[in-house]
Motif scaffolding. Structure first.
Motif, short mmCIF file in Angstrom:
data_model
loop_
_atom_site.label_atom_id
_atom_site.label_comp_id
_atom_site.label_asym_id
_atom_site.label_seq_id
_atom_site.Cartn_x
_atom_site.Cartn_y
_atom_site.Cartn_z
N ARG A 216 -5.83 9.50 -2.02
CA ARG A 216 -6.02 8.29 -2.81
C ARG A 216 -4.97 7.27 -2.41
NH1 ARG A 216 -5.82 6.89 -9.28
NH2 ARG A 216 -3.56 7.12 -8.94
N LEU A 217 -5.44 6.15 -1.93
CA LEU A 217 -4.56 5.05 -1.58
C LEU A 217 -4.39 4.12 -2.78
CD1 LEU A 217 -5.94 4.09 1.95
CD2 LEU A 217 -4.29 5.86 1.33
N SER A 218 -3.20 3.57 -2.89
CA SER A 218 -2.92 2.59 -3.93
C SER A 218 -2.43 1.31 -3.28
CB SER A 218 -1.86 3.11 -4.90
OG SER A 218 -2.29 4.28 -5.55
N CYS A 219 -2.71 0.21 -3.93
CA CYS A 219 -2.22 -1.09 -3.48
C CYS A 219 -1.69 -1.83 -4.70
CB CYS A 219 -3.32 -1.88 -2.80
SG CYS A 219 -2.87 -3.57 -2.35
N ALA A 220 -0.37 -1.96 -4.77
CA ALA A 220 0.26 -2.64 -5.89
C ALA A 220 0.46 -4.10 -5.54
CB ALA A 220 1.60 -1.99 -6.19
N ALA A 221 0.06 -4.95 -6.46
CA ALA A 221 0.13 -6.40 -6.23
C ALA A 221 1.13 -7.04 -7.17
CB ALA A 221 -1.24 -7.02 -6.44
N GLU B 143 0.83 -1.21 0.00
CA GLU B 143 0.00 0.00 0.00
C GLU B 143 0.86 1.25 0.00
OE1 GLU B 143 -2.12 -2.92 2.93
OE2 GLU B 143 -0.08 -2.29 2.45
N SER B 144 0.29 2.33 -0.53
CA SER B 144 0.94 3.63 -0.49
C SER B 144 -0.15 4.70 -0.59
CB SER B 144 1.94 3.80 -1.64
OG SER B 144 1.28 3.69 -2.88
N GLY B 145 0.26 5.95 -0.33
CA GLY B 145 -0.66 7.06 -0.49
C GLY B 145 -1.23 7.61 0.79
N GLY B 146 -0.92 6.98 1.92
CA GLY B 146 -1.40 7.52 3.18
C GLY B 146 -0.71 8.81 3.55
N GLY B 147 -1.22 9.45 4.59
CA GLY B 147 -0.60 10.69 5.05
C GLY B 147 -1.51 11.44 5.98
N LEU B 148 -1.15 12.71 6.20
CA LEU B 148 -1.90 13.61 7.07
C LEU B 148 -2.71 14.57 6.21
CD1 LEU B 148 -2.50 14.86 9.88
CD2 LEU B 148 -0.43 16.23 9.57
N VAL B 149 -4.01 14.68 6.51
CA VAL B 149 -4.88 15.56 5.74
C VAL B 149 -5.87 16.21 6.70
CG1 VAL B 149 -6.51 13.69 5.20
CG2 VAL B 149 -6.35 15.67 3.68
N GLN B 150 -6.32 17.40 6.35
CA GLN B 150 -7.33 18.07 7.16
C GLN B 150 -8.71 17.50 6.86
OE1 GLN B 150 -6.91 22.30 6.41
NE2 GLN B 150 -5.56 22.52 8.19
N ALA B 151 -9.58 17.62 7.84
CA ALA B 151 -10.97 17.18 7.65
C ALA B 151 -11.56 17.86 6.42
CB ALA B 151 -11.79 17.49 8.89
N GLY B 152 -12.30 17.09 5.64
CA GLY B 152 -12.86 17.59 4.40
C GLY B 152 -11.98 17.37 3.19
N GLY B 153 -10.75 16.97 3.44
CA GLY B 153 -9.82 16.76 2.34
C GLY B 153 -9.94 15.38 1.72
#
Length: 121
Positions: free
Chosen positions: A19-24, A6-16
């Protein structure tokens, strides 16, 4: 055997949005239904969304319905989770899973290592 990253996580403000990705890995990716689960601090892992092997059928937990969209690109061996209108309660480690059906994590055979999503208020 399928390996998921998985990738694409992080810190974001509410309302933001994120997009997470999962490479197989593996040429059999297109034959696997895929799912996204999440685990908030101090809570059990819970189902978020799933998609059929062809991508024609999707299903969402009530808590994310209308805000999250699961999709896949079988040519790229990748499944995505588009998350919009994020709320602080969406804060969790997000995991992708392969080889299962339904909403129970015990149904899924392969798991990624997870990616952290933190939504600030």
């Amino acid at each position: 055997q399928v390996q998921l990253v998985e990738s694409g996580g992080g810190l974001v403000q509410a309302g933001g949005s994120l997009r997470l990705s999962c490479a197989a890995s593996g040429r059999t990716f297109r034959s696997y239904p895929m799912g996204w689960f999440r685990q908030a601090p101090g809570k059990e892992r819970e189902f978020a969304a799933r998609i059929s092997s062809s991508g024609s059928t999707t299903y969402y937990a009530d808590s994310v319905k209308g805000r999250f969209t699961i999709s896949r690109d079988n040519a790229k061996n990748t499944v995505y989770l588009q998350m919009n209108s994020l709320k602080p309660e969406d804060t969790a480690v997000y995991y992708c899973a392969a080889g299962g059906v339904g909403t129970l994590e015990s149904n899924y055979e392969y798991w990624g290592q997870g990616t952290q999503v933190t939504v600030s208020s």
